[in-house]
Design an enzyme around this catalytic site. Structure first.
Site, PDB file in Angstrom:
ATOM      1  N   ASP A   1       0.824  -1.209   0.000  1.00 60.15           N
ATOM      2  CA  ASP A   1       0.000   0.000   0.000  1.00 60.15           C
ATOM      3  C   ASP A   1       0.860   1.262   0.000  1.00 60.15           C
ATOM      4  OD1 ASP A   1      -2.134  -1.690   0.141  1.00 60.15           O
ATOM      5  OD2 ASP A   1      -2.972  -0.835   1.975  1.00 60.15           O
TER       6      ASP A   1
ATOM      7  N   TYR B   1      -6.771   2.469   5.272  1.00 56.35           N
ATOM      8  CA  TYR B   1      -7.061   2.083   6.661  1.00 56.35           C
ATOM      9  C   TYR B   1      -8.042   0.911   6.740  1.00 56.35           C
ATOM     10  CZ  TYR B   1      -5.603   6.984   6.756  1.00 56.35           C
ATOM     11  OH  TYR B   1      -4.950   8.176   6.512  1.00 56.35           O
TER      12      TYR B   1
ATOM     13  N   HIS C   1       3.697  -2.318   3.164  1.00 53.40           N
ATOM     14  CA  HIS C   1       3.615  -0.921   2.768  1.00 53.40           C
ATOM     15  C   HIS C   1       4.898  -0.469   2.092  1.00 53.40           C
ATOM     16  CE1 HIS C   1       0.341  -1.116   5.702  1.00 53.40           C
ATOM     17  NE2 HIS C   1      -0.149  -0.039   5.119  1.00 53.40           N
TER      18      HIS C   1
END
Length: 256
Positions: free
Chosen positions: A74, A167, A220
């Site tokens: 992400d 999120y 991430h």
């Protein structure tokens, strides 16, 4: 007796069908009590309506009957950490999915976006400005997703129909809105916790300790993931897992 054992194994395999929805996992002794409580609540509140069918077309994992898994990242792109992740993946001959934020796909970062696409990775939608979608109305949800997808298409030539909510923030309106527009929500079943753990070794231990067949692994675009990724790949490969690109793991189209 042997026939009974074979029959029971067959029944277990049927139970672990491609329709099985995992819980969302990932833990570390380095997490404090407040973060653990926060994660437990979010995971329960999110996964319960997915498992019960209240949130249709929300994907958490692949087939639990197969030793296939997928890496997803992400918050790309940037020319530093994203490029390092691509270098590692290239050296290990693994294809991943990058959920990218529209506003960060500036001219200075377009090269790494193109590189990810050209090297066979998925460039997917992570909204335009990374908001909590559950705080938005239908028009703004649609705008966030379409602007990011359009930007991706401008750079790569592909309009993604898989997206990940920032999120993991979804609610009935978000799910309904994205489904009406022909998109699919992709969450994850194993959180590397690289976004909160500052120790790459702890990330590696968390992933390898909690891995299961069909897992979608959340990582991430940060320096912790860069440091942890080689060991994550090497250890999971030695454990017998095969890395597939996300669309291959799920057997669905990634682009319109």
């Amino acid at each position: 007796m042997a026939k009974l054992i074979l029959f029971l194994l067959f029944i277990c395999k049927l139970a672990l069908s491609a329709d099985t929805v995992y819980d969302i996992r990932g833990a570390s002794p380095l997490l404090d009590a407040n973060m653990t409580q926060f994660l437990d609540k979010w995971r329960f509140d999110t996964i319960t309506p997915v498992q019960s069918g209240v949130y249709p077309n929300v994907i958490v994992n692949g087939d639990p009957a197969r030793t296939n898994i997928a890496l997803t990242f992400d918050d790309a792109p940037d020319e530093n950490n994203t490029a390092h992740l691509l270098d590692i993946l290239k050296s290990r001959h693994i294809k991943a999915a990058f959920f990218m934020i529209g506003t960060t796909m500036e001219e200075s970062n377009a090269t790494v976006v193109k590189r990810a696409d050209e090297e066979g990775h998925l460039v997917l939608n992570h909204t335009f400005t990374h908001p909590h979608l559950s705080n938005l109305d239908e028009n703004n949800i649609t705008d966030q997703l379409d602007r990011a997808a359009t930007r991706i298409e401008e750079i790569t030539g592909h309009y993604p129909i898989l997206y990940r909510p920032p999120y993991g923030s979804i609610n009935p309106l978000v799910v309904q809105t994205v489904n009406v527009h022909g998109l699919t929500t992709v969450l994850w079943s194993l959180d590397s916790l690289d976004w909160t753990l500052k120790d790459p070794d702890a990330v590696v231990e968390n992933v390898t300790a909690h891995i299961r067949n069909g897992d979608i692994i959340l990582m991430h675009r940060n320096h912790v993931s860069v440091a942890a990724l080689p060991a994550v790949i090497d250890r999971l490969s030695k454990m017998g897992y095969t890395f597939l690109r996300l669309d291959e793991l799920l057997g669905i189209k990634a682009y319109r």
